[in-house]
Design an enzyme around this catalytic site. Structure first.
Site, PDB file in Angstrom:
ATOM      1  N   HIS A 185       0.828  -1.210   0.000  1.00 40.76           N
ATOM      2  CA  HIS A 185       0.000   0.000   0.000  1.00 40.76           C
ATOM      3  C   HIS A 185       0.863   1.261   0.000  1.00 40.76           C
ATOM      4  CE1 HIS A 185      -3.706  -2.180   1.685  1.00 40.76           C
ATOM      5  NE2 HIS A 185      -3.924  -1.846   0.448  1.00 40.76           N
ATOM      6  N   GLU A 411       0.961 -17.106 -23.489  1.00 41.42           N
ATOM      7  CA  GLU A 411       1.990 -17.115 -22.447  1.00 41.42           C
ATOM      8  C   GLU A 411       2.653 -18.477 -22.347  1.00 41.42           C
ATOM      9  OE1 GLU A 411       0.162 -15.950 -18.724  1.00 41.42           O
ATOM     10  OE2 GLU A 411      -1.637 -17.132 -19.110  1.00 41.42           O
ATOM     11  N   ASP A 435       4.791 -15.277 -17.791  1.00 43.82           N
ATOM     12  CA  ASP A 435       4.788 -16.730 -17.947  1.00 43.82           C
ATOM     13  C   ASP A 435       5.509 -17.163 -19.215  1.00 43.82           C
ATOM     14  OD1 ASP A 435       3.598 -17.982 -15.681  1.00 43.82           O
ATOM     15  OD2 ASP A 435       1.700 -17.028 -16.218  1.00 43.82           O
ATOM     16  N   CYS A 482       0.659  -7.748 -21.808  1.00 42.71           N
ATOM     17  CA  CYS A 482       0.187  -7.357 -20.480  1.00 42.71           C
ATOM     18  C   CYS A 482       1.092  -7.877 -19.364  1.00 42.71           C
ATOM     19  CB  CYS A 482      -1.264  -7.775 -20.257  1.00 42.71           C
ATOM     20  SG  CYS A 482      -1.504  -9.553 -20.296  1.00 42.71           S
TER      21      CYS A 482
HETATM   22  C1  PEP Z   1       1.864 -12.991 -17.512  1.00 46.94           C
HETATM   23  O1  PEP Z   1       2.051 -14.191 -17.295  1.00 46.94           O
HETATM   24  O2  PEP Z   1       2.689 -12.260 -18.094  1.00 46.94           O
HETATM   25  C2  PEP Z   1       0.624 -12.335 -17.085  1.00 46.94           C
HETATM   26  C3  PEP Z   1       0.327 -11.106 -17.467  1.00 46.94           C
HETATM   27  O3  PEP Z   1      -0.172 -13.000 -16.240  1.00 46.94           O
HETATM   28  P1  PEP Z   1       0.181 -13.269 -14.706  1.00 46.94           P
HETATM   29  O4  PEP Z   1       1.376 -12.453 -14.335  1.00 46.94           O
HETATM   30  O5  PEP Z   1      -1.033 -12.889 -13.940  1.00 46.94           O
HETATM   31  O6  PEP Z   1       0.446 -14.743 -14.702  1.00 46.94           O
HETATM   32 MG    MG Z   2       0.442 -15.470 -16.689  1.00 52.01          MG
END
Ligand code: PEP
Ligand code: MG
Length: 559
Positions: A185, A411, A435, A482
């Site tokens: 936080h 991923e 991932d 992402c």
């Molecule tokens: C990733 O694997 O890059 C992803 C965005 O998902 P997470 O980090 O939630 O596994």
């Molecule tokens: Mg992931």
């Protein structure tokens, strides 16, 4: 003489000022004896927890926005029945009162740390509650932050929301903590207020009150007795960084090639906070974060309410909802598997449908309900897709619930290699580089010791990303990123050059990426993307970008 401590920086700012230390919380004394009257002791424990809860709640009412939310969240933790019950059970069993509080909090901290991720960082709140409850029981004032007479660098072992709430943020130049994490936080609030923050600084509590220090969040350093040159350099950086927030509008290169800039969110409150900032929506709503503490599967109504709140917060901006990504680093009690030798390679993410098919149906039904109730069209995507067949199956199911825009995450290397065929089944894909790095390099993402292999700059990972981006360009369909790498502005240039259409990142990283993109043409980004694919190591790949980046960007970001 100047010296330097290092930690994990949050944000990019740099600032100089005097240290103001937060006093340490009281400790349970060693050799404490059990209470003479257990019933009286138990009543005192219950009373102490309710005093602390009431105090936090009073402050929550007096505070506004995020501070009010975090104080309310801490108050809820302080009235947690399981925690109080655990302390009372210990006192009944003959443990000394203060020690019982200590041990119960420790036990809950261990549980949270075991769960990892978001929950692990909540241990700061638990420790702050412990300090306050112990102070109540010992008849001491609750630990407080110092009254700041001059702008100062706050140094603390850890800083919980309740402490932050008591600070006059207009006098806080920077925050340095010995413990804590980059998504705690404190770090979130510091990031929001643009206050440079460095966490996990070993030896921070050895800094003496009043000592002049220079804090550099970009480098993660705390320098004592800084030179005049360093002070001048930091002042200039602060001036330019402050001006970045004035840039708003959609992400684009200097010649107008669009790259959507989106936020990654977990909790509903993260989303509402992110909605107040300049971004083009949500590129990754990690729905499992909503249910990390749930012991039974969330109902359709509960989920619909949460999804509706996020859709409403963003209104006409895009929101990509990811279906539950339970398993491995994100354990959910209601979806836990019998022992798996390799959970990261096990029944996780989309694969959970093999054994718990109702989870996905309930979630899609909830999303359809949120869509109907808000009149806002969500995008939806599934995690951990490995084959075009899985993508087809997921798309058919999501569409059967009336969701118009359906995608999958890429991923798993298998999905990246067959991206063209996956794209033929869905409307968009989003690369999860966290991932993708883990599986491409066969390096556990939770293993700090393998961080060099896990780097998204590894050429093998970049080659897979480029392949997916090219498939998207050929298919004329959006390909986003992402994973955390999307928030690195240097990587943003590479991704844009490869043809990636959106970057989704921590909301606080958007302004810097917008600025960096706006300083380069699309052709420059393409040259940069080609350069990183031509080298052999992760370090060379990053260096290839640094060598070609706009000199003003290098100076502003202290690269
Ligand atoms: C990733 O694997 O890059 C992803 C965005 O998902 P997470 O980090 O939630 O596994
Ligand atoms: Mg992931």
């Amino acid at each position: 003489m100047s010296g330097q401590l290092t930690g994990v920086g949050v944000g990019r700012g740099a600032v100089c000022g005097p240290v103001a230390r937060v006093s340490s919380a009281p400790q349970a004394p060693a050799g404490e004896t059990p209470p003479a009257d257990k019933e009286v002791a138990k009543a005192a424990v219950s009373q102490a927890f309710s005093e602390v809860t009431a105090g936090l709640r009073r402050r929550a009412v007096a505070a506004e926005g995020t501070l009010a939310e975090v104080l309310e969240a801490t108050a809820m933790m302080a009235e947690d029945k399981a925690l109080i019950k655990d302390v009372l059970r210990r006192v009944t069993a003959g443990e000394p009162t203060l020690t019982a509080v200590d041990r119960s909090v420790d036990k809950f901290c261990q549980m949270f740390l075991g769960a990892g991720g978001y929950l692990a960082e909540r241990v700061t709140d638990l420790r702050s509650i412990r300090g306050r409850v112990l102070a109540q029981l010992m008849g001491l004032p609750e630990p407080e932050v110092p009254d700041l007479s001059v702008p100062s660098v706050i140094v603390a072992e850890d800083l919980a929301p309740a402490d932050t709430a008591a600070l006059d943020l207009t006098k806080v130049l920077a925050v340095v903590t010995e413990l804590g994490g980059p998504t705690s936080h404190t770090a979130i609030i510091a990031g929001q207020q643009g206050i440079p923050c460095v966490v996990r600084v070993a030896g921070a509590m050895t800094l003496v009150d009043g000592t002049q220090v220079a804090v550099d969040a970009a480098a993660g350093t705390v320098t004592t007795d800084p030179s005049e040159e360093l002070r001048a350099e930091y002042a200039e950086r602060a001036r330019v960084l402050a001006s970045l927030d004035d840039l708003t509008g959609p992400g684009a290169t200097s010649d107008g090639h669009p790259v959507q800039l989106l936020a990654n969110v977990g909790q509903v409150q993260d989303a509402t906070r992110a909605a107040g900032k300049a971004n083009e929506g949500v590129g990754l709503f990690r729905t499992e974060v909503l249910f990390l503490e749930a012991t039974s599967a969330p109902t359709e109504a509960e989920q619909a309410a949460a999804y509706g709140a996020v859709l409403t917060a963003f209104g006409d901006r895009k929101v990509v909802v990811r279906t539950l990504d339970a398993g491995a680093d994100k354990p959910l009690a209601f979806a836990n598997q019998a022992h798996e030798d390799n959970p990261a390679l096990g029944v996780r993410g989309y694969r959970l449908g093999r054994i718990l098919p109702d989870l996905l149906d309930t979630q899609l039904a909830a999303l359809a309900r949120a869509r109907a109730e808000t009149g806002i069209e969500p995008w939806v995507m599934a995690p951990m897709i490995a084959t075009p067949e899985e993508a087809r199956e997921f798309a058919a199911k999501a569409r059967s619930y009336g969701i118009a825009t359906v995608g999958v995450m890429v991923e798993v290397p298998a999905a990246a290699l067959r991206a063209d065929r996956i794209l033929a089944e869905v409307d968009f894909v989003s690369l999860g580089t966290n991932d993708l790095s883990q599986y491409t390099m066969a390096a556990d993402r939770l293993q700090g010791a393998l961080s060099d292999l896990l780097s998204p700059w590894q050429p093998a990972v970049l080659e897979l990303v480029a392949r997916v981006a090219a498939a998207g360009v050929s298919a004329g369909k959006p390909v986003g990123v992402c994973g955390e790498s999307a928030g690195d502005p240097l990587m943003g240039l590479v991704l844009a050059g490869m043809g990636i259409t959106s970057l989704s990142m921590a909301p606080g990283a958007v302004a810097t990426t917008r600025y960096v993109l706006s300083r380069h043409s699309f052709a420059q980004c393409q040259v940069i993307a080609e350069a990183v694919l031509a080298v052999e190591t992760a370090d060379q790949a990053r260096q290839a970008v640094l060598d070609r980046v706009d000199p003003q960007v290098r100076a502003v970001l202290a690269l």
